[in-house]
Design a protein around this motif. Structure first.
Motif, PDB file in Angstrom:
ATOM      1  N   SER A   1      74.745 -34.259  -4.693  1.00  0.00           N
ATOM      2  CA  SER A   1      73.446 -34.957  -4.517  1.00  0.00           C
ATOM      3  C   SER A   1      72.792 -34.740  -5.943  1.00  0.00           C
ATOM      4  CB  SER A   1      72.639 -35.437  -2.910  1.00  0.00           C
ATOM      5  OG  SER A   1      71.575 -33.884  -3.466  1.00  0.00           O
ATOM      6  N   GLY A   2      72.740 -34.290  -6.468  1.00  0.00           N
ATOM      7  CA  GLY A   2      71.948 -34.438  -7.919  1.00  0.00           C
ATOM      8  C   GLY A   2      72.864 -33.852  -8.766  1.00  0.00           C
ATOM      9  N   ARG A   3      72.658 -32.474  -9.817  1.00  0.00           N
ATOM     10  CA  ARG A   3      73.717 -33.049 -11.309  1.00  0.00           C
ATOM     11  C   ARG A   3      75.099 -32.378 -10.755  1.00  0.00           C
ATOM     12  NH1 ARG A   3      70.540 -32.202 -16.617  1.00  0.00           N
ATOM     13  NH2 ARG A   3      69.618 -33.936 -15.702  1.00  0.00           N
ATOM     14  N   VAL A   4      76.392 -32.275 -11.853  1.00  0.00           N
ATOM     15  CA  VAL A   4      76.641 -31.611 -12.291  1.00  0.00           C
ATOM     16  C   VAL A   4      77.594 -31.664 -13.586  1.00  0.00           C
ATOM     17  CG1 VAL A   4      80.120 -31.530 -12.430  1.00  0.00           C
ATOM     18  CG2 VAL A   4      78.614 -32.855  -9.907  1.00  0.00           C
ATOM     19  N   THR A   5      77.774 -30.014 -13.699  1.00  0.00           N
ATOM     20  CA  THR A   5      77.957 -29.850 -15.057  1.00  0.00           C
ATOM     21  C   THR A   5      78.895 -28.985 -15.526  1.00  0.00           C
ATOM     22  OG1 THR A   5      75.352 -29.738 -15.341  1.00  0.00           O
ATOM     23  CG2 THR A   5      76.424 -28.530 -17.296  1.00  0.00           C
ATOM     24  N   VAL A   6      79.642 -29.793 -16.222  1.00  0.00           N
ATOM     25  CA  VAL A   6      81.198 -28.329 -16.387  1.00  0.00           C
ATOM     26  C   VAL A   6      81.471 -28.616 -17.955  1.00  0.00           C
ATOM     27  CG1 VAL A   6      83.424 -29.186 -16.416  1.00  0.00           C
ATOM     28  CG2 VAL A   6      81.987 -30.449 -14.738  1.00  0.00           C
ATOM     29  N   ASN A   7      81.343 -27.224 -17.756  1.00  0.00           N
ATOM     30  CA  ASN A   7      81.483 -26.564 -19.588  1.00  0.00           C
ATOM     31  C   ASN A   7      82.796 -25.614 -19.808  1.00  0.00           C
ATOM     32  OD1 ASN A   7      79.206 -27.710 -21.093  1.00  0.00           O
ATOM     33  ND2 ASN A   7      77.694 -26.512 -19.870  1.00  0.00           N
ATOM     34  N   GLY A   8      82.796 -25.678 -18.357  1.00  0.00           N
ATOM     35  CA  GLY A   8      84.243 -24.900 -18.356  1.00  0.00           C
ATOM     36  C   GLY A   8      85.511 -25.829 -17.926  1.00  0.00           C
ATOM     37  N   THR A   9      86.047 -25.414 -16.956  1.00  0.00           N
ATOM     38  CA  THR A   9      87.639 -25.868 -16.791  1.00  0.00           C
ATOM     39  C   THR A   9      87.153 -26.321 -15.487  1.00  0.00           C
ATOM     40  OG1 THR A   9      88.538 -24.477 -17.153  1.00  0.00           O
ATOM     41  CG2 THR A   9      88.474 -25.255 -19.386  1.00  0.00           C
TER      42      THR A   9
ATOM     43  N   VAL B   1      75.786 -28.474  -8.891  1.00  0.00           N
ATOM     44  CA  VAL B   1      77.120 -28.033  -9.088  1.00  0.00           C
ATOM     45  C   VAL B   1      77.519 -26.867 -10.653  1.00  0.00           C
ATOM     46  CG1 VAL B   1      79.772 -27.342  -9.200  1.00  0.00           C
ATOM     47  CG2 VAL B   1      78.637 -28.512  -6.844  1.00  0.00           C
ATOM     48  N   THR B   2      77.299 -25.964 -10.901  1.00  0.00           N
ATOM     49  CA  THR B   2      77.286 -25.876 -12.585  1.00  0.00           C
ATOM     50  C   THR B   2      78.712 -25.157 -13.242  1.00  0.00           C
ATOM     51  OG1 THR B   2      74.984 -26.574 -12.887  1.00  0.00           O
ATOM     52  CG2 THR B   2      76.745 -24.570 -14.174  1.00  0.00           C
ATOM     53  N   VAL B   3      80.159 -25.582 -13.166  1.00  0.00           N
ATOM     54  CA  VAL B   3      80.898 -24.779 -13.955  1.00  0.00           C
ATOM     55  C   VAL B   3      80.916 -24.572 -15.623  1.00  0.00           C
ATOM     56  CG1 VAL B   3      83.400 -24.845 -14.356  1.00  0.00           C
ATOM     57  CG2 VAL B   3      82.351 -26.162 -12.123  1.00  0.00           C
ATOM     58  N   ALA B   4      79.784 -22.735 -15.780  1.00  0.00           N
ATOM     59  CA  ALA B   4      79.927 -22.542 -17.177  1.00  0.00           C
ATOM     60  C   ALA B   4      80.540 -22.560 -18.137  1.00  0.00           C
ATOM     61  CB  ALA B   4      79.113 -21.408 -16.483  1.00  0.00           C
ATOM     62  N   GLY B   5      80.624 -21.871 -19.081  1.00  0.00           N
ATOM     63  CA  GLY B   5      82.035 -21.764 -20.054  1.00  0.00           C
ATOM     64  C   GLY B   5      82.871 -21.425 -20.010  1.00  0.00           C
ATOM     65  N   ASN B   6      82.852 -20.183 -18.620  1.00  0.00           N
ATOM     66  CA  ASN B   6      83.736 -18.970 -18.207  1.00  0.00           C
ATOM     67  C   ASN B   6      84.451 -19.252 -16.928  1.00  0.00           C
ATOM     68  OD1 ASN B   6      84.530 -17.504 -20.841  1.00  0.00           O
ATOM     69  ND2 ASN B   6      81.920 -16.621 -20.295  1.00  0.00           N
ATOM     70  N   GLY B   7      83.794 -20.499 -16.218  1.00  0.00           N
ATOM     71  CA  GLY B   7      84.348 -20.790 -15.281  1.00  0.00           C
ATOM     72  C   GLY B   7      85.506 -21.530 -14.463  1.00  0.00           C
ATOM     73  N   GLN B   8      85.906 -21.773 -14.027  1.00  0.00           N
ATOM     74  CA  GLN B   8      86.782 -22.365 -13.694  1.00  0.00           C
ATOM     75  C   GLN B   8      87.210 -22.830 -12.140  1.00  0.00           C
ATOM     76  OE1 GLN B   8      91.602 -21.026 -15.014  1.00  0.00           O
ATOM     77  NE2 GLN B   8      90.234 -19.186 -15.070  1.00  0.00           N
TER      78      GLN B   8
ATOM     79  N   TRP C   1      87.986 -35.864  -8.142  1.00  0.00           N
ATOM     80  CA  TRP C   1      87.157 -36.653  -7.444  1.00  0.00           C
ATOM     81  C   TRP C   1      85.714 -35.931  -7.129  1.00  0.00           C
ATOM     82  CZ3 TRP C   1      87.187 -39.418  -1.773  1.00  0.00           C
ATOM     83  CH2 TRP C   1      85.865 -40.372  -1.883  1.00  0.00           C
ATOM     84  N   ILE C   2      84.791 -36.259  -8.095  1.00  0.00           N
ATOM     85  CA  ILE C   2      83.405 -36.172  -8.565  1.00  0.00           C
ATOM     86  C   ILE C   2      82.197 -37.054  -8.639  1.00  0.00           C
ATOM     87  CG2 ILE C   2      81.558 -34.384 -10.366  1.00  0.00           C
ATOM     88  CD1 ILE C   2      84.100 -33.356 -11.778  1.00  0.00           C
ATOM     89  N   SER C   3      81.572 -37.061  -6.735  1.00  0.00           N
ATOM     90  CA  SER C   3      80.775 -37.271  -6.838  1.00  0.00           C
ATOM     91  C   SER C   3      79.101 -37.290  -7.054  1.00  0.00           C
ATOM     92  CB  SER C   3      80.674 -38.232  -5.075  1.00  0.00           C
ATOM     93  OG  SER C   3      81.506 -38.955  -4.847  1.00  0.00           O
ATOM     94  N   CYS C   4      77.992 -37.886  -7.965  1.00  0.00           N
ATOM     95  CA  CYS C   4      76.888 -37.263  -7.987  1.00  0.00           C
ATOM     96  C   CYS C   4      75.978 -37.801  -8.599  1.00  0.00           C
ATOM     97  CB  CYS C   4      77.562 -36.204  -9.604  1.00  0.00           C
ATOM     98  SG  CYS C   4      78.096 -37.198 -10.967  1.00  0.00           S
ATOM     99  N   GLN C   5      74.646 -37.572  -9.063  1.00  0.00           N
ATOM    100  CA  GLN C   5      73.761 -38.520  -9.979  1.00  0.00           C
ATOM    101  C   GLN C   5      73.841 -38.089 -10.955  1.00  0.00           C
ATOM    102  OE1 GLN C   5      70.407 -40.231  -8.259  1.00  0.00           O
ATOM    103  NE2 GLN C   5      72.596 -40.929  -6.806  1.00  0.00           N
ATOM    104  N   THR C   6      74.501 -37.381 -11.663  1.00  0.00           N
ATOM    105  CA  THR C   6      74.277 -37.284 -13.128  1.00  0.00           C
ATOM    106  C   THR C   6      75.450 -36.209 -13.103  1.00  0.00           C
ATOM    107  OG1 THR C   6      72.459 -35.210 -13.454  1.00  0.00           O
ATOM    108  CG2 THR C   6      71.537 -38.010 -13.544  1.00  0.00           C
ATOM    109  N   PHE C   7      76.203 -36.905 -14.521  1.00  0.00           N
ATOM    110  CA  PHE C   7      77.319 -35.770 -14.825  1.00  0.00           C
ATOM    111  C   PHE C   7      76.622 -35.507 -16.352  1.00  0.00           C
ATOM    112  CE2 PHE C   7      80.973 -35.118 -17.064  1.00  0.00           C
ATOM    113  CZ  PHE C   7      82.189 -34.569 -15.859  1.00  0.00           C
ATOM    114  N   ALA C   8      77.213 -33.875 -16.607  1.00  0.00           N
ATOM    115  CA  ALA C   8      76.364 -33.242 -17.780  1.00  0.00           C
ATOM    116  C   ALA C   8      77.975 -32.123 -18.500  1.00  0.00           C
ATOM    117  CB  ALA C   8      75.017 -32.282 -18.114  1.00  0.00           C
ATOM    118  N   GLY C   9      77.421 -31.824 -19.678  1.00  0.00           N
ATOM    119  CA  GLY C   9      78.785 -30.828 -19.917  1.00  0.00           C
ATOM    120  C   GLY C   9      79.042 -31.040 -21.465  1.00  0.00           C
ATOM    121  N   ASP C  10      78.880 -30.162 -22.224  1.00  0.00           N
ATOM    122  CA  ASP C  10      79.388 -30.223 -23.754  1.00  0.00           C
ATOM    123  C   ASP C  10      80.633 -29.930 -23.988  1.00  0.00           C
ATOM    124  OD1 ASP C  10      76.102 -31.022 -24.025  1.00  0.00           O
ATOM    125  OD2 ASP C  10      75.949 -29.036 -24.070  1.00  0.00           O
TER     126      ASP C  10
END
Length: 330
Positions: A206-214, A116-123, A237-246
């Protein structure tokens, strides 16, 4: 930590499916050019201002890419299922928690995916979508942390991960490591209104969640001059293998009370359940900011308490906060 591993079936006839850019129900085939998305399809929502109402679980999609609009979840078990979920722009939202036939915990944003990816302009924004405020002569806000107000006293702010503020504050409730309940409504001193609670976000990857938006489930402020307390923050509540975001922000702040008349709502609850070994092996630097505090009051009623942030270890412990939280580890 138990991790749900998803296996998505590939359909030989899988094709791209693009929404037509006008409001309607996900199950309306005409909006998709004749066929509702099937298992294995590549689904896209285009740029624009419109609402797609999702009231049943989707098939297991190959991908879901949102470039605009609002995907509105209704019903508790409604789920977006896809191998890849990407929110480039637009938002995921859910209907308020008293809009279905049975009042209470009836709606949430629920995503099951590999990545799951929430990009910079995503909410993902479910602010004020939780239990309703006190209104129509009922001095109690709804929900397990609903607050009370009485003539001559400060109306209470609602509780959730933290207690509410004011003279009649709402209570603490819900699980720290697996939060699943909406925020509650603030109380009022008179037959007016108060702040509603924040909603519910559940992401099971089951993989990665990346949050660069809100990703936000903030409680609502009391309307001015309504003698009300603030709503409490909801749950993420977020479940994942890895979590990322800048540059991402995740927040479940409590709302403000009416100045001089109502306390603010307590913060909600956030849990990010990643796999510590996988996170360490990935070597990810996480800059996501978290917020689970209570909105600052400029009035004399006391503010609510901060909510909670749960992490399995300290690898991604924030160095910068949107607002404070009580941090819990395994």
């Amino acid at each position: 930590m138990a991790v749900l591993v998803l296996t998505f079936a590939w359909t030989a006839g899988a094709v791209p499916r693009a929404w037509d850019g006008t409001s309607g129900n996900w199950t309306n085939a005409t909006k998709w050019g004749g066929t509702v998305p099937q298992a294995g399809d590549f689904v896209t929502l285009p740029l624009g201002s419109y609402t797609v109402t999702l009231d049943i679980a989707t098939f297991d999609l190959a991908s879901y890419t949102q470039n605009g609009g609002t995907l509105m979840f209704t019903n508790w078990d409604t789920c977006l299922r896809a191998t890849e979920v990407t929110i480039n722009s637009g938002k995921l939202d859910h209907a308020t928690c008293d809009t279905n036939a049975a009042p209470g915990i009836t709606n949430r944003v629920y995503v099951i995916a590999t990545n799951v990816t929430v990009a910079g302009n995503g909410q993902i924004n479910v602010d004020r979508r939780g239990f309703p405020s006190a209104t129509n002569g009922n001095l109690y806000g709804q929900g397990p942390g609903g607050a009370y107000g009485a003539a001559g006293g400060w109306a209470g702010g609602a509780g959730h991960g933290g207690s509410g503020g004011g003279a009649y504050p709402g209570a603490i409730y819900d699980a720290t490591n697996e939060p699943a309940l909406p925020g509650s409504g603030g109380g009022v001193r008179q037959a007016n209104s108060s702040g509603a609670g924040g909603g519910v976000v559940r992401i099971d990857a089951s993989g990665r969640v990346t949050v660069n938006g809100t990703v936000t489930a903030n409680g609502g402020d009391s309307p001015p001059s309504c003698y009300g307390g603030g709503g409490s923050g909801g749950s993420i509540w977020i479940s994942c293998q890895t979590f990322a975001g800048d540059t991402g922000r995740i927040s479940v702040k409590g709302g403000k009370g009416d100045n001089y008349n109502g306390g603010s709502g307590g913060g909600g609850r956030i849990a990010v359940n990643y796999n510590p070994a996988a996170q360490l092996a990935a070597g990810l630097t996480v800059g996501v900011q978290f917020g689970a505090g209570s909105e600052t009051q400029v009035s004399k009623p006391p503010a609510g308490s901060s909510g909670t942030l749960y992490l399995p270890d300290a690898q991604i412990l924030p160095s910068r906060w949107l607002s404070g939280a009580v941090v819990y580890f395994d």
